[in-house]
Structures are given as structure tokens and as C-alpha cells.
Design a protein around this motif. Sequence first.
Motif, PDB file in Angstrom:
ATOM      1  N   ALA A 173      38.161  39.358  10.443  1.00  0.00           N
ATOM      2  CA  ALA A 173      39.441  39.708   9.806  1.00  0.00           C
ATOM      3  C   ALA A 173      40.405  38.516   9.828  1.00  0.00           C
ATOM      4  O   ALA A 173      41.057  38.209   8.823  1.00  0.00           O
ATOM      5  N   LEU A 174      40.451  37.821  10.965  1.00  0.00           N
ATOM      6  CA  LEU A 174      41.335  36.657  11.055  1.00  0.00           C
ATOM      7  C   LEU A 174      40.803  35.500  10.228  1.00  0.00           C
ATOM      8  O   LEU A 174      41.580  34.723   9.659  1.00  0.00           O
ATOM      9  N   LEU A 175      39.473  35.378  10.136  1.00  0.00           N
ATOM     10  CA  LEU A 175      38.878  34.333   9.292  1.00  0.00           C
ATOM     11  C   LEU A 175      39.291  34.527   7.836  1.00  0.00           C
ATOM     12  O   LEU A 175      39.661  33.570   7.148  1.00  0.00           O
ATOM     13  N   ASN A 176      39.233  35.769   7.346  1.00  0.00           N
ATOM     14  CA  ASN A 176      39.648  36.038   5.966  1.00  0.00           C
ATOM     15  C   ASN A 176      41.144  35.791   5.785  1.00  0.00           C
ATOM     16  O   ASN A 176      41.578  35.299   4.740  1.00  0.00           O
ATOM     17  N   PHE A 177      41.932  36.147   6.812  1.00  0.00           N
ATOM     18  CA  PHE A 177      43.373  35.926   6.728  1.00  0.00           C
ATOM     19  C   PHE A 177      43.678  34.435   6.636  1.00  0.00           C
ATOM     20  O   PHE A 177      44.516  34.010   5.820  1.00  0.00           O
ATOM     21  N   MET A 178      43.030  33.623   7.452  1.00  0.00           N
ATOM     22  CA  MET A 178      43.262  32.180   7.422  1.00  0.00           C
ATOM     23  C   MET A 178      42.816  31.570   6.094  1.00  0.00           C
ATOM     24  O   MET A 178      43.487  30.708   5.521  1.00  0.00           O
ATOM     25  N   GLN A 179      41.670  32.027   5.605  1.00  0.00           N
ATOM     26  CA  GLN A 179      41.194  31.515   4.322  1.00  0.00           C
ATOM     27  C   GLN A 179      42.136  31.914   3.184  1.00  0.00           C
ATOM     28  O   GLN A 179      42.288  31.171   2.200  1.00  0.00           O
ATOM     29  N   ASP A 180      42.793  33.082   3.335  1.00  0.00           N
ATOM     30  CA  ASP A 180      43.685  33.583   2.301  1.00  0.00           C
ATOM     31  C   ASP A 180      45.031  32.848   2.313  1.00  0.00           C
ATOM     32  O   ASP A 180      45.534  32.431   1.267  1.00  0.00           O
ATOM     33  N   TRP A 181      45.640  32.659   3.509  1.00  0.00           N
ATOM     34  CA  TRP A 181      46.975  32.093   3.615  1.00  0.00           C
ATOM     35  C   TRP A 181      46.991  30.595   3.874  1.00  0.00           C
ATOM     36  O   TRP A 181      47.993  29.935   3.604  1.00  0.00           O
ATOM     37  N   PHE A 182      45.889  30.049   4.381  1.00  0.00           N
ATOM     38  CA  PHE A 182      45.817  28.617   4.678  1.00  0.00           C
ATOM     39  C   PHE A 182      44.569  27.989   4.049  1.00  0.00           C
ATOM     40  O   PHE A 182      43.715  27.438   4.750  1.00  0.00           O
TER      41      PHE A 182
END
Length: 517
Positions: free
Chosen positions: A474-483
Motif C-alpha cells: 500500500a505504501l509502495l503504491n502511495f509513493m509511486q503515486d505521489w513521488f
Amino acid sequence: MHFSKTYAQLLLSLPPELRDNAIQYRQLKKVINQIVHELSSLGLNPEVLHELIESSSPSSPSSSSPAPDTPSTSRGDAHHHHFPKVVYELGGSPDRIEPQLRIRVSVPVSGSGSGGNSLLRPPSPSWGGRGRRSSFASDGGRDRTRLLWSLQHRVPSSERLVGNIPTTDATASTTQEQEVVIPLIHDTQFYNMLATTLESVSAHLNTVHADFLGALKGLGRSISDAAGPASVVGGFMPHSRVTTHAGSVRVKSGDLKSDLYSWREIFQLYLEAEVFESVSETTRGERSVEESERRLKMFAERVSKRGLGDSRQFKMKQSGVALETFLGLNLFILNIKKFSYANSEATRKILKKHAKRTALPLPGLPSSMSISPHGLSLPSPSSSTSPFTFTFTTSLPRLLVQALGETLLPIIPAVDDYACLICTSLAFKPIRLSCAHLFCVRCLVKMQKRGRGSCPVCRAPSVLVANRSNVDWALLNFMQDWFPEEAREKLASNEKEAAEEAMKELGLDPNQSCISM
């Protein structure tokens, strides 16, 4: 330069809606002059009134009563006993303040009746100048009128008063206390004008606060639309442990069709400027008006220097309008800060001038009303029954700054909040240990190769047992999405570092150039 002129110039620099709700300093000064004239017409000039009130104060040595066993037979003791007591009170109702002077005098009374009141009589029948009664005399009789005359004409010096006190034993043994309450008309006007103005300022600040929060929410929606992540503008593919192998994760390259990075840079510059508050240990707290104005100007210059002030640099049309609104809200906070400071200084100085010019103290006000050097605050309800008691909470400029930080800044996630605790760069691909601490995959692999099994943060034995199941998808997708740019750079850096380590294990120098045979 006098404060009156400085105050007027400061108000001219504010918008009309703030200027019209400011304290009318010059009008209050004129009322103070009327109070002085009113007291002087009663024979109570500031010097006399000050001495009378001070001698009547409980903390004054002259007001303390002698011990019960101590005889009081001297002429000085007689004067001390008959010295008038003057108390300044702020009476009235919660809706109207009515200052008044309460005067008590212990008058010697002889056995012959009217002869004991000779101290209250003027030395000649033509008292008051032309035989007229004073306008503030009570309708209850001539004794109270004589009492007022004695207070206006007796000299507050102990040596002079002693000679006027009868020395016969019959006079000294019996006294009668008389009291007069004098309403102060112009003092009532002063306090009610000041109280009404403060209530008006309070109501206006509450309206300003509500309007600011509404504008802030609208600006937040505009920035959210203009600075959307990759999943909003399209071209985002989420990963999961079911569909994706952790080693094959790639970040899609391409231009992000939003102003995410522009707004992230704007907010970063804003945090570094610390326009209204300092977060350093040595200068923590609210900044002065001058320093806030200087730092806001510095922030605008930095934004322009980075090319972020040009609307042509934005990819979304609403970003230019949102930036102007953001700067306008900061300028509005600065004006509120100036307005609050000007009103607090005007209130403090006008009350100080009132006490100095009239010799009338401020009952209970210094302890209950504290005016911050940073400006007036939003008043909170007070449980006190005093009609002129104020209790202040957090200042409005600070509330507006807090609302701005809590509403706008979280819209754009900061890289520092998702950094690896070891390499301090973006923790991509994120590995969450069983102790809940987060590290990037490269730092975790290095720790495992070196045999360090304890978590660097809590020393729990969770490093060597970590595997692919510890990937936080979940955090991997969040980082890929916002950063996306930081994730792409971190992924490329991890692959380069892994290749160099593999070459060193084979005995090859990764820095050696290729040799053609």
C-alpha cells in the motif's frame, strides 16, 4: 512621533473594513480631558484625588487601624481617624459600566447636636462662591452638601488638617460616619465607549475568522485539483503481492500532467521562510509585524526567482489563480496582525493615559486583562461578575496561521515524511519490519549481509527474519503515486548500487573502464 500619529498612519495602511472597526484613540483622549475637567469642577484635581485614594487603600500604612489596646488620644490620631476614605468603583450592569466615587468620612459629633458638624460647614456663609449649592449635592439634606464641600476644600496635608479638628474630649469621643456616592458622567462615557468598541472589534474578528476558513477551504479544493497525483491524471498502475513480484516493480516514466511538483516546491519555500512563526529553539514563537512583513516579501521573491510566479510555467490554469489567492491570504494575515497589534497598543496606552491624567486606578483590570505584545486575542467567556473584565485566548493571527498550515500543507505529501531512517532518501521499495519500523529495501539488504539482526530504531531482532512478505505494498503504491520522480531515481540508484556490489563480489572494479581486445 506621538502614538496618536503613528496609530493613524498604521490604520491608513489597512483595508477599510479593518480601519473602520479600530479603536477611536483620539476620541477617547478627548473624553479623558472631559473627565479631568469634571473632577476638577468637584475640587478633585489629580494630586488630591491620588492622595485620598492612596490613603484609603488597604495596603496603605495610613489606612491601617491601630491595635485595639492602643489608646488614640493625640491630635494626629484624631486626624487619622477622621481622614476621608475615597474608593473608586466600576459599578453598573454587565451591559453598562458606571464608574463612581464612594466617599466616607467619620465626623465628630458633640452632645449639643448641630455643633458637632462644624467640621463640615464652610468657614463663611457664602460658600460655593455665591451662596449656591453644588450641582452634585444630594437631595437628602444639608449635611451631605457640607460633606462634599469639606472634601473639595480641605487640604490633604496632615499638618494642616490637625488644627481644624476639635480637641475637646466630647468631640473626640463620638463620631458619625457619612457617605456620598458621586457618579462620574464622563468616566461612564469613556468606559462604555471603550467597551463598545472592544465588543465591535471582537464581533468583527469572529466574522473575519469564519470568512478566512471558508476561503481556505475553497483554496484547498483548487490546489487539490491542480496538484493531483499520477493516479488522478492517468497512467498509474497499482501493484500488489498477488500480481507483481517485488523485484520487478518499475515506475512508469513520462511527464506528470499536473502541478504537483510546483506546489510541493512552493510549500517547501513557504515552510523555510517561517513567515509568521519561528520554530527554532532560540527564537521560537510569533514574529513581530515588521519581521513577518520582511519574510513574506522574501518568500514572494524566492517564488518568482524559481519561475513559479509565472502562470505560464503551470500546467493547470487554476494554479496561477490559486497562487495569487495563497499570497492574498498571507497578506490578509499580515494585515490582521497589524490590526491586532494596533488595537492592543491603543487599548493599553489609552488606559494608561486615563489612569495617569485622572489619578483614577483601574480596579481589577491589570490582573484580568492581559494584552499580548503580538496583538489582541479572541475573547473567551469570563465567569467574573465585573462589568469590565476581559479574558483572552490565542491571538487571531496565530489561529489563522495554524488553520492555513493544517488545511493546505497536508494536501501535498512531503518527501521527508516517507524517508528511510538510514539513507534519508525516499524509502522505495518500502520494507516494514515486524516491529513496524520502515526502511528501504537496499538498506535492509545491507544490514542482512552484515549480519545485523537488530532494528536500528528499537533494537528488536526483526532484520534477519524479514523477507518479501514484509513489503508494504500500500505504501509502495502511495509513493509511486505521489513521488514518481523520487521513486524512479531511487529505483535507478538501487539497481546501480546492486550491480556494483555484484561486480565487487566477482573481483571486478566497477569504476574501471571497458578494455577492447
